[in-house]
Design an enzyme around this catalytic site. Structure first.
Site, PDB file in Angstrom:
ATOM      1  N   TYR A 193      49.547  40.306  35.921  1.00 11.08           N
ATOM      2  CA  TYR A 193      49.137  39.106  36.659  1.00 11.08           C
ATOM      3  C   TYR A 193      48.100  38.265  35.913  1.00 11.08           C
ATOM      4  O   TYR A 193      47.694  37.211  36.384  1.00 11.08           O
ATOM      5  CB  TYR A 193      48.581  39.496  38.037  1.00 11.08           C
ATOM      6  CG  TYR A 193      49.650  39.845  39.052  1.00 11.08           C
ATOM      7  CD1 TYR A 193      50.441  40.985  38.902  1.00 11.08           C
ATOM      8  CD2 TYR A 193      49.857  39.048  40.169  1.00 11.08           C
ATOM      9  CE1 TYR A 193      51.403  41.310  39.830  1.00 11.08           C
ATOM     10  CE2 TYR A 193      50.829  39.365  41.117  1.00 11.08           C
ATOM     11  CZ  TYR A 193      51.601  40.497  40.942  1.00 11.08           C
ATOM     12  OH  TYR A 193      52.559  40.823  41.870  1.00 11.08           O
ATOM     13  N   ASP A 245      52.077  46.195  43.480  1.00 10.73           N
ATOM     14  CA  ASP A 245      52.810  45.190  44.256  1.00 10.73           C
ATOM     15  C   ASP A 245      54.131  45.781  44.745  1.00 10.73           C
ATOM     16  O   ASP A 245      54.487  45.665  45.919  1.00 10.73           O
ATOM     17  CB  ASP A 245      53.070  43.963  43.368  1.00 10.73           C
ATOM     18  CG  ASP A 245      53.898  42.911  44.093  1.00 10.73           C
ATOM     19  OD1 ASP A 245      53.572  42.613  45.259  1.00 10.73           O
ATOM     20  OD2 ASP A 245      54.868  42.403  43.496  1.00 10.73           O
ATOM     21  N   ASP A 272      55.377  47.296  48.883  1.00 10.35           N
ATOM     22  CA  ASP A 272      56.461  46.800  49.735  1.00 10.35           C
ATOM     23  C   ASP A 272      57.293  47.973  50.239  1.00 10.35           C
ATOM     24  O   ASP A 272      57.709  48.013  51.397  1.00 10.35           O
ATOM     25  CB  ASP A 272      57.356  45.794  48.991  1.00 10.35           C
ATOM     26  CG  ASP A 272      56.942  44.341  49.279  1.00 10.35           C
ATOM     27  OD1 ASP A 272      55.774  44.117  49.644  1.00 10.35           O
ATOM     28  OD2 ASP A 272      57.803  43.441  49.146  1.00 10.35           O
TER      29      ASP A 272
HETATM   30  C1  IPM Z   1      51.631  40.379  47.575  1.00  8.53           C
HETATM   31  C2  IPM Z   1      52.536  39.259  47.193  1.00  8.53           C
HETATM   32  C3  IPM Z   1      51.883  38.436  46.091  1.00  8.53           C
HETATM   33  C4  IPM Z   1      51.668  39.354  44.900  1.00  8.53           C
HETATM   34  C5  IPM Z   1      52.672  37.180  45.701  1.00  8.53           C
HETATM   35  C6  IPM Z   1      52.970  36.304  46.885  1.00  8.53           C
HETATM   36  C7  IPM Z   1      51.979  36.392  44.617  1.00  8.53           C
HETATM   37  O1  IPM Z   1      53.789  39.737  46.825  1.00  8.53           O
HETATM   38  O2  IPM Z   1      50.518  40.100  48.082  1.00  8.53           O
HETATM   39  O3  IPM Z   1      51.988  41.543  47.384  1.00  8.53           O
HETATM   40  O4  IPM Z   1      52.559  39.499  44.057  1.00  8.53           O
HETATM   41  O5  IPM Z   1      50.604  39.933  44.819  1.00  8.53           O
HETATM   42 MN    MN Z   2      53.994  41.876  47.062  1.00  7.60          MN
END
Ligand code: IPM
Ligand code: MN
Length: 359
Positions: free
Chosen positions: A137, A247, A251
């Site tokens: 990032y 990240d 999820d």
């Molecule tokens: C998260 C989201 C963000 C990330 C995006 C929207 C930039 O997926 O908060 O996990 O990748 O961190």
């Molecule tokens: Mn994410």
């Protein structure tokens, strides 16, 4: 009476609806516990950008530094090219306020359905500490020979020792404070990413050996981590990992704990101003319909209260959510299930706020 200054960023889509309910619940908890939350709302997001061309002025970043915490609804607008708002608002706040930890609890609550067969709340309760400021990032890289068959694109995974160390320190301390299995697992990919995760692994063991002998250390590759999150979620206590892996696995974690309607996270600067948000997106399709589950945002509010030091209020919010879930009024977490059950975003917020006075 203690007063905390909170910046509210409702954002896009269903963000304003869920944040309104979460604010209602945390205000109820503040009232019960005898402190006050002085909130100021900011309208940054897709609509403002489309109307004015402004994403987030520098002055806003400076103002945010004066708050005790930031509470965010959601960012992402269907009429704005992907990346503009995410980078310009969400990532910019994370980076400029140096919120270098993304704390994401994965906890299955009663009456919440997990897609993992034969696992219940006693099996699913762990926390991911995602490094939140660097790695892939960082934004280093570039494209050369664009549009030719020999085009080359580079995106660098960058970590300094200091960035790794400060994240590990938080994770070790968190595992100690959590006091569950007193285990910290580093999730990496040392078999392929032999520079970056070599640094993480060395730093992990050096710090653990020197400063946290009471915390058991484990290591797993990221691919194996995803496998175990599904097969044996009960193995985990606290997982620490880099930005990109964090990240992705969070999820998966959100699904394991019952979906985006439940999952919350905190972008923490342990020495500065932190921001709390539901992990789910802005769900533009459902905006304005009052059918999105506000529980994720309410749990983010719980994390916010805990972070500002109002532990009792945070515990009350959690107990209120549990009491609401146990009441069985919400048979499922999706927009359709909420509609079918005759519930709504507002009704869920009201019900949890009522429980806050009783639990
Ligand atoms: C998260 C989201 C963000 C990330 C995006 C929207 C930039 O997926 O908060 O996990 O990748 O961190
Ligand atoms: Mn994410």
């Amino acid at each position: 009476m203690a007063t905390y200054k909170i910046a509210l960023l409702p954002g896009d889509g269903t963000g304003p609806e869920v944040l309104r309910e979460a604010a209602k619940v945390v205000q109820a908890a503040a009232q019960r516990c005898g402190f006050s939350l002085d909130t100021t709302e900011y309208d940054f997001g897709g609509d403002r950008y489309l109307a004015t061309g402004e994403v987030l002025p520098d002055s806003a970043i400076e103002e945010f530094k004066g708050y005790d915490a930031i509470f965010l609804g959601a960012i992402g607008h269907p009429d704005v090219k992907p990346g503009i708002l995410e980078k310009g608002i969400l990532l910019r706040i994370r980076f400029e306020l140096d919120q270098y930890i993304n704390l994401r609890p994965v906890k299955l609550y009663p009456n919440v359905e997990t897609p993992i067969k034969n696992k219940g709340p006693e099996d699913i309760d762990f926390v991911v500490v995602r490094e939140n400021s660097a790695g892939l990032y960082t934004g280093l890289g570039g494209i050369a020979r664009k549009g030719t068959p020999h085009e080359v694109a580079v995106q660098e995974m960058v970590y300094t020792r200091n960035e790794v160390d400060r994240c590990l320190k938080f994770a070790f301390e968190y595992a100690r404070k959590r006091n569950k299995k007193k285990t910290l697992m580093l999730c990496g990919k040392t078999n392929v990413l032999t520079y970056v995760y070599d640094l993480w692994e060395r730093a992990f063991h050096e710090m653990g050996e020197r400063e946290f002998p009471d915390i058991k250390r484990e290591y797993a590759h990221v691919d194996a981590t995803t496998m175990w999150m599904v097969k044996n979620p009960e193995w985990f206590d606290v997982i620490v990992t880099g930005n990109m892996f964090g990240d992705i696995i969070t999820d998966l974690g959100a699904m394991v704990q019952g979906g985006m309607g439940i999952a919350a996270g905190g972008n923490l600067n342990p020495e500065g101003v932190s921001m709390f948000e539901p992990i789910g997106g802005s769900a533009p399709k459902y905006a304005g319909q009052d059918v999105i589950n506000p529980l994720a945002c309410i749990f983010a509010g719980q994390m916010l209260l805990d972070h500002i030091g109002e532990t009792e209020a945070a515990n009350i919010v959690e107990r209120a959510c549990v009491a609401f879930l146990e009441s069985g009024l919400l048979p499922g977490m999706s927009a359709n299930e909420i509609k079918e059950a005759g519930m709504s975003t507002t009704k869920i917020g009201d019900a949890v706020a009522d429980w806050v006075a009783k639990v």
